[in-house]
Write a protein that holds these residues in place. Structure first.
Motif, PDB file in Angstrom:
ATOM      1  N   LEU A  20       0.878  -1.081   0.033  1.00  0.00           N
ATOM      2  CA  LEU A  20      -0.202  -0.145  -0.200  1.00  0.00           C
ATOM      3  C   LEU A  20       0.990   1.284   0.039  1.00  0.00           C
ATOM      4  O   LEU A  20       0.618   2.161  -0.718  1.00  0.00           O
ATOM      5  CB  LEU A  20      -0.696   0.039   1.100  1.00  0.00           C
ATOM      6  N   LEU A  21       1.972   1.400   0.762  1.00  0.00           N
ATOM      7  CA  LEU A  21       2.815   2.655   0.877  1.00  0.00           C
ATOM      8  C   LEU A  21       3.431   2.713  -0.449  1.00  0.00           C
ATOM      9  O   LEU A  21       3.599   3.955  -0.876  1.00  0.00           O
ATOM     10  CB  LEU A  21       3.834   2.294   1.859  1.00  0.00           C
ATOM     11  N   VAL A  22       3.969   1.419  -1.060  1.00  0.00           N
ATOM     12  CA  VAL A  22       4.611   1.753  -2.363  1.00  0.00           C
ATOM     13  C   VAL A  22       3.777   2.384  -3.528  1.00  0.00           C
ATOM     14  O   VAL A  22       4.051   3.253  -4.228  1.00  0.00           O
ATOM     15  CB  VAL A  22       5.275   0.459  -2.764  1.00  0.00           C
ATOM     16  N   ASN A  23       2.366   1.679  -3.433  1.00  0.00           N
ATOM     17  CA  ASN A  23       1.501   2.304  -4.431  1.00  0.00           C
ATOM     18  C   ASN A  23       1.092   3.805  -4.357  1.00  0.00           C
ATOM     19  O   ASN A  23       0.970   4.303  -5.262  1.00  0.00           O
ATOM     20  CB  ASN A  23       0.307   1.158  -4.336  1.00  0.00           C
ATOM     21  N   LEU A  24       0.749   4.008  -3.021  1.00  0.00           N
ATOM     22  CA  LEU A  24       0.452   5.360  -2.854  1.00  0.00           C
ATOM     23  C   LEU A  24       1.311   6.295  -3.216  1.00  0.00           C
ATOM     24  O   LEU A  24       1.171   7.414  -3.742  1.00  0.00           O
ATOM     25  CB  LEU A  24      -0.366   5.610  -1.381  1.00  0.00           C
ATOM     26  N   VAL A  25       2.578   6.118  -2.637  1.00  0.00           N
ATOM     27  CA  VAL A  25       3.744   7.068  -3.216  1.00  0.00           C
ATOM     28  C   VAL A  25       3.956   6.972  -4.587  1.00  0.00           C
ATOM     29  O   VAL A  25       4.180   8.251  -5.213  1.00  0.00           O
ATOM     30  CB  VAL A  25       5.011   6.768  -2.304  1.00  0.00           C
ATOM     31  N   GLY A  26       3.715   5.806  -5.254  1.00  0.00           N
ATOM     32  CA  GLY A  26       3.879   5.710  -6.793  1.00  0.00           C
ATOM     33  C   GLY A  26       3.020   6.675  -7.561  1.00  0.00           C
ATOM     34  O   GLY A  26       3.234   7.069  -8.388  1.00  0.00           O
ATOM     35  N   VAL A  27       1.565   6.706  -7.047  1.00  0.00           N
ATOM     36  CA  VAL A  27       0.687   7.134  -7.660  1.00  0.00           C
ATOM     37  C   VAL A  27       1.049   8.781  -7.390  1.00  0.00           C
ATOM     38  O   VAL A  27       0.900   9.655  -8.649  1.00  0.00           O
ATOM     39  CB  VAL A  27      -0.628   7.038  -7.146  1.00  0.00           C
ATOM     40  N   PHE A  82      -6.886  -1.581  -3.756  1.00  0.00           N
ATOM     41  CA  PHE A  82      -8.157  -1.840  -3.277  1.00  0.00           C
ATOM     42  C   PHE A  82      -7.814  -3.647  -2.594  1.00  0.00           C
ATOM     43  O   PHE A  82      -8.311  -3.475  -1.551  1.00  0.00           O
ATOM     44  CB  PHE A  82      -9.108  -2.046  -4.369  1.00  0.00           C
ATOM     45  N   PRO A  83      -7.333  -4.502  -3.395  1.00  0.00           N
ATOM     46  CA  PRO A  83      -7.345  -5.764  -2.705  1.00  0.00           C
ATOM     47  C   PRO A  83      -6.380  -5.738  -1.586  1.00  0.00           C
ATOM     48  O   PRO A  83      -6.574  -6.465  -0.288  1.00  0.00           O
ATOM     49  CB  PRO A  83      -6.751  -6.823  -3.584  1.00  0.00           C
ATOM     50  N   CYS A  84      -5.088  -4.932  -1.455  1.00  0.00           N
ATOM     51  CA  CYS A  84      -4.278  -5.010  -0.328  1.00  0.00           C
ATOM     52  C   CYS A  84      -4.873  -4.313   0.692  1.00  0.00           C
ATOM     53  O   CYS A  84      -4.742  -4.555   2.070  1.00  0.00           O
ATOM     54  CB  CYS A  84      -3.302  -4.079  -0.598  1.00  0.00           C
ATOM     55  N   MET A  85      -5.949  -3.126   0.623  1.00  0.00           N
ATOM     56  CA  MET A  85      -6.290  -2.369   1.569  1.00  0.00           C
ATOM     57  C   MET A  85      -7.337  -3.461   2.426  1.00  0.00           C
ATOM     58  O   MET A  85      -7.591  -3.421   3.672  1.00  0.00           O
ATOM     59  CB  MET A  85      -6.999  -1.183   1.312  1.00  0.00           C
ATOM     60  N   LEU A  86      -8.031  -4.098   1.440  1.00  0.00           N
ATOM     61  CA  LEU A  86      -9.181  -5.113   2.157  1.00  0.00           C
ATOM     62  C   LEU A  86      -8.395  -5.982   2.911  1.00  0.00           C
ATOM     63  O   LEU A  86      -8.867  -6.465   4.198  1.00  0.00           O
ATOM     64  CB  LEU A  86      -9.818  -5.700   0.876  1.00  0.00           C
ATOM     65  N   ALA A  87      -7.307  -6.713   2.401  1.00  0.00           N
ATOM     66  CA  ALA A  87      -6.572  -7.590   3.241  1.00  0.00           C
ATOM     67  C   ALA A  87      -5.909  -7.020   4.659  1.00  0.00           C
ATOM     68  O   ALA A  87      -6.010  -7.917   5.462  1.00  0.00           O
ATOM     69  CB  ALA A  87      -5.331  -8.258   2.266  1.00  0.00           C
ATOM     70  N   PHE A  88      -5.358  -5.898   4.577  1.00  0.00           N
ATOM     71  CA  PHE A  88      -4.845  -5.322   5.672  1.00  0.00           C
ATOM     72  C   PHE A  88      -5.803  -4.987   6.669  1.00  0.00           C
ATOM     73  O   PHE A  88      -5.413  -5.267   7.933  1.00  0.00           O
ATOM     74  CB  PHE A  88      -4.261  -4.012   5.151  1.00  0.00           C
ATOM     75  N   THR A  89      -6.858  -4.312   6.279  1.00  0.00           N
ATOM     76  CA  THR A  89      -7.923  -3.925   7.398  1.00  0.00           C
ATOM     77  C   THR A  89      -8.669  -5.078   8.103  1.00  0.00           C
ATOM     78  O   THR A  89      -9.035  -5.319   9.241  1.00  0.00           O
ATOM     79  CB  THR A  89      -9.019  -2.922   6.642  1.00  0.00           C
ATOM     80  N   GLU A  90      -8.843  -6.067   7.026  1.00  0.00           N
ATOM     81  CA  GLU A  90      -9.753  -7.449   7.514  1.00  0.00           C
ATOM     82  C   GLU A  90      -8.841  -7.805   8.618  1.00  0.00           C
ATOM     83  O   GLU A  90      -9.143  -8.592   9.713  1.00  0.00           O
ATOM     84  CB  GLU A  90     -10.059  -8.331   6.613  1.00  0.00           C
ATOM     85  N   ASP A  91      -7.354  -8.032   8.288  1.00  0.00           N
ATOM     86  CA  ASP A  91      -6.368  -8.527   9.087  1.00  0.00           C
ATOM     87  C   ASP A  91      -6.285  -7.902  10.323  1.00  0.00           C
ATOM     88  O   ASP A  91      -6.150  -8.580  11.554  1.00  0.00           O
ATOM     89  CB  ASP A  91      -5.232  -8.724   8.466  1.00  0.00           C
ATOM     90  N   VAL A  92      -6.240  -6.649  10.404  1.00  0.00           N
ATOM     91  CA  VAL A  92      -6.211  -5.630  11.602  1.00  0.00           C
ATOM     92  C   VAL A  92      -7.365  -5.957  12.497  1.00  0.00           C
ATOM     93  O   VAL A  92      -7.105  -5.944  13.673  1.00  0.00           O
ATOM     94  CB  VAL A  92      -6.184  -4.216  11.311  1.00  0.00           C
ATOM     95  N   LEU A  93      -8.350  -5.941  12.015  1.00  0.00           N
ATOM     96  CA  LEU A  93      -9.627  -6.289  12.937  1.00  0.00           C
ATOM     97  C   LEU A  93     -10.064  -7.626  12.938  1.00  0.00           C
ATOM     98  O   LEU A  93     -11.185  -7.922  13.411  1.00  0.00           O
ATOM     99  CB  LEU A  93     -10.904  -5.587  12.028  1.00  0.00           C
ATOM    100  N   ASP A  94      -9.098  -8.687  12.591  1.00  0.00           N
ATOM    101  CA  ASP A  94      -9.366  -9.988  12.949  1.00  0.00           C
ATOM    102  C   ASP A  94     -10.580 -10.331  12.273  1.00  0.00           C
ATOM    103  O   ASP A  94     -11.672 -11.324  12.848  1.00  0.00           O
ATOM    104  CB  ASP A  94      -9.524 -10.453  14.294  1.00  0.00           C
TER     105      ASP A  94
END
Length: 513
Positions: free
Chosen positions: A366-373, A405-417
């Motif tokens: 996510l960090l790489v993609n957002l900075v890249g954009v 989108f898929p990275c954000m989905l995976a990250f938030t769902e993992d954080v929130l268990d």
């Protein structure tokens, strides 16, 4: 092997269902990407301004959200799910066929609203059916499902490109430019008008409803190309004996019961994870007593996708318009390839992100993609007169946006268990971002000029990065909360164990005496 034998066997056993759902998502992609390169021809056809034609994007995205939210009514049985997919795929073909007949912007907006409703139904139902089949092994098949969106979105501009007008027309040009366009078009036609003088061509009226344009052939071709998709769904229904006059197969009843149980009991299903109602999430009694960080993770994640998916919708919709206006002033045929390059980059990026997800954590991607954009849009602004870099930057922009989108989905769902409604919030936010940003960009481009297209993109990308930083802050806060809760729980368990041990020792001593 790269893919486990177990997963290959699972795919072989469900290949017919899987391939059918993938083909339906091809219809989704075909329908979502054609507006961008054809927008000026449609503007000419409907005799509308750019800000007026922008409402067509809004109508499609708004009804897409409605379709996604009401799809739960049609997903409870395999028969209702496949019937809905069949009708939706047919509707998309019909919409392609009638678009050339829409001679004003209101009719075009209604047609696109209907297609958006069909796309929303396809989005929800196809995802749910794949998760029902593959359950915890569904991630790879869902990635492939979304690859077919990119594939359809890549094909759509390629089909439209040969039929785009050589010059734009409509209210976005001045009278002098309009006269030159009419003269240029007439010179290209094999008609007696080709020998008329320039002054005569100025006075010649334009054909009604955009008769000089041949873009309608592109829509009819896309309508025909899409026809095998509803036929594939119909064939699957026949194979599964789902027609009303046929006896129900016992295995189908098992599948429907499994789908219902899976949606009710498994927290990783789309119902719990992202395709349920946003209102039902807000009314969930399990959310009471949770810390502020829990809710802020939902909000910040939603804001990131609101911004980034908004850029996807706006860039795909208006990069063609930006390219044919000053200072780029690209030929319309050449500019038509930009949408194809953008969607091709998104398609490639989604494929590449599959192995990258095995090696890197979603937060790093996510960090790489957002900075890249941000860097890519900034470079497009700096080299705003460089035509070659416009194509290069479009490709890089699609690559960086593809997996957010898929990275954000995976990250938030993992954080929130996998508790709460993270996916529901994220999907809704992404759809709203596309809807709002396309409307905003279309309105500002007409009033402020094409250069504002990139300025808005840079501002929105920076806002998305700021929201990501906020997400990191609340993620750390939430982890500290979970750590503190875990320590308290451990201390309580130890205290209870010691008390139970003391009571047991007293009882043993009493028995010995």
């Amino acid at each position: 092997m790269f893919i486990e034998e177990r997963i290959l066997t699972l795919f072989k056993n469900n290949a017919h269902h899987t391939l059918t759902y993938w083909s339906v998502f091809f219809s989704f992609g075909l329908c979502i990407a054609f507006l961008g390169p054809t927008i000026l021809d449609l503007q000419c056809q409907t005799s509308s301004t750019l800000s007026q034609i922008t409402w067509v994007f809004f109508a499609q995205q708004f009804c897409l959200l409605i379709g996604s939210s009401i799809a739960g009514v049609f997903k409870k049985t395999l028969f209702s799910a496949l019937s809905t997919l069949f009708v939706s795929a047919v509707v998309i073909s019909v919409v392609f066929a009638i678009i050339p007949l829409c001679n004003n912007v209101l009719l075009l907006a209604v047609a696109m609203a209907v297609s958006g409703l069909a796309m929303g139904l396809i989005d929800t139902i196809a995802n749910i059916q794949l998760v029902t089949i593959y359950q915890k092994d569904s991630a790879m098949f869902l990635q492939a499902l979304h690859f077919f969106i990119g594939f359809g979105a890549l094909v759509s501009p390629l089909i439209a490109d040969p039929f785009l007008s050589e010059s734009g027309c409509g209210n976005h040009t001045g009278n002098a430019t309009q006269a030159m366009i009419h003269h240029h078009r007439n010179m290209l036609r094999n008609s007696p008008m080709a020998s008329h003088s320039f002054n005569e061509s100025i006075g010649a009226p334009e054909g009604p409803h955009g008769e000089e344009s041949i873009v309608h052939y592109a829509f009819w071709i896309m309508s025909i190309i899409n026809l095998p998709v509803p036929l594939a769904v119909l064939f699957l229904m026949y194979r599964e004996r789902l027609f009303p006059c046929s006896p129900s197969s016992p295995s189908l009843m098992d599948k429907d019961e499994l789908a219902l149980e899976h949606q009710q009991g498994d927290t990783e299903t789309p119902e719990a994870g992202g395709h349920g109602s946003i209102f039902s999430c807000c009314q969930n009694d399990n959310l009471r007593g949770l810390p502020v960080s829990f809710f802020m993770i939902h909000i910040m994640g939603g804001l990131v996708l609101f911004m980034t998916d908004g850029i996807v919708g706006a860039y795909a919709g208006f990069v063609y318009t930006y390219a044919v206006e000053e200072p780029m002033s690209l030929p319309h045929k050449t500019a038509g390839y930009l949408a194809s390059i953008f969607w091709a980059a998104i398609t490639v990026g989604r494929l590449v992100s599959i192995p990258l997800n095995y090696r890197f954590k979603p937060v790093k991607l996510l960090l790489v993609n957002l900075v890249g954009v941000i860097v890519t849009v900034l470079m497009l602004l700096i080299f705003y007169t460089n035509k070659i870099f416009l194509f290069v930057g479009t490709g890089f922009c699609g690559l960086f946006l593809s997996s957010i989108f898929p990275c954000m989905l995976a990250f938030t769902e993992d954080v929130l268990d996998y508790q709460g409604c993270a996916t529901t919030v994220l999907v809704t936010s992404a759809g709203m971002g596309e809807m709002v940003m396309t409307l905003l960009v279309g309105t500002i481009i007409e009033s402020q000029g094409s250069y504002s297209f990139l300025v808005i993109g840079l501002v929105v990308a920076c806002l998305g990065f700021m929201a990501f930083m906020g997400l990191m802050f609340f993620n750390r806060m939430h982890r500290n909360y979970l750590t503190g809760t875990a320590k308290k729980s451990t201390m309580v368990e130890v205290t209870v164990a010691r008390q139970n041990g003391a009571v047991g020792a007293e009882q043993t001593g009493a028995e010995g005496s």
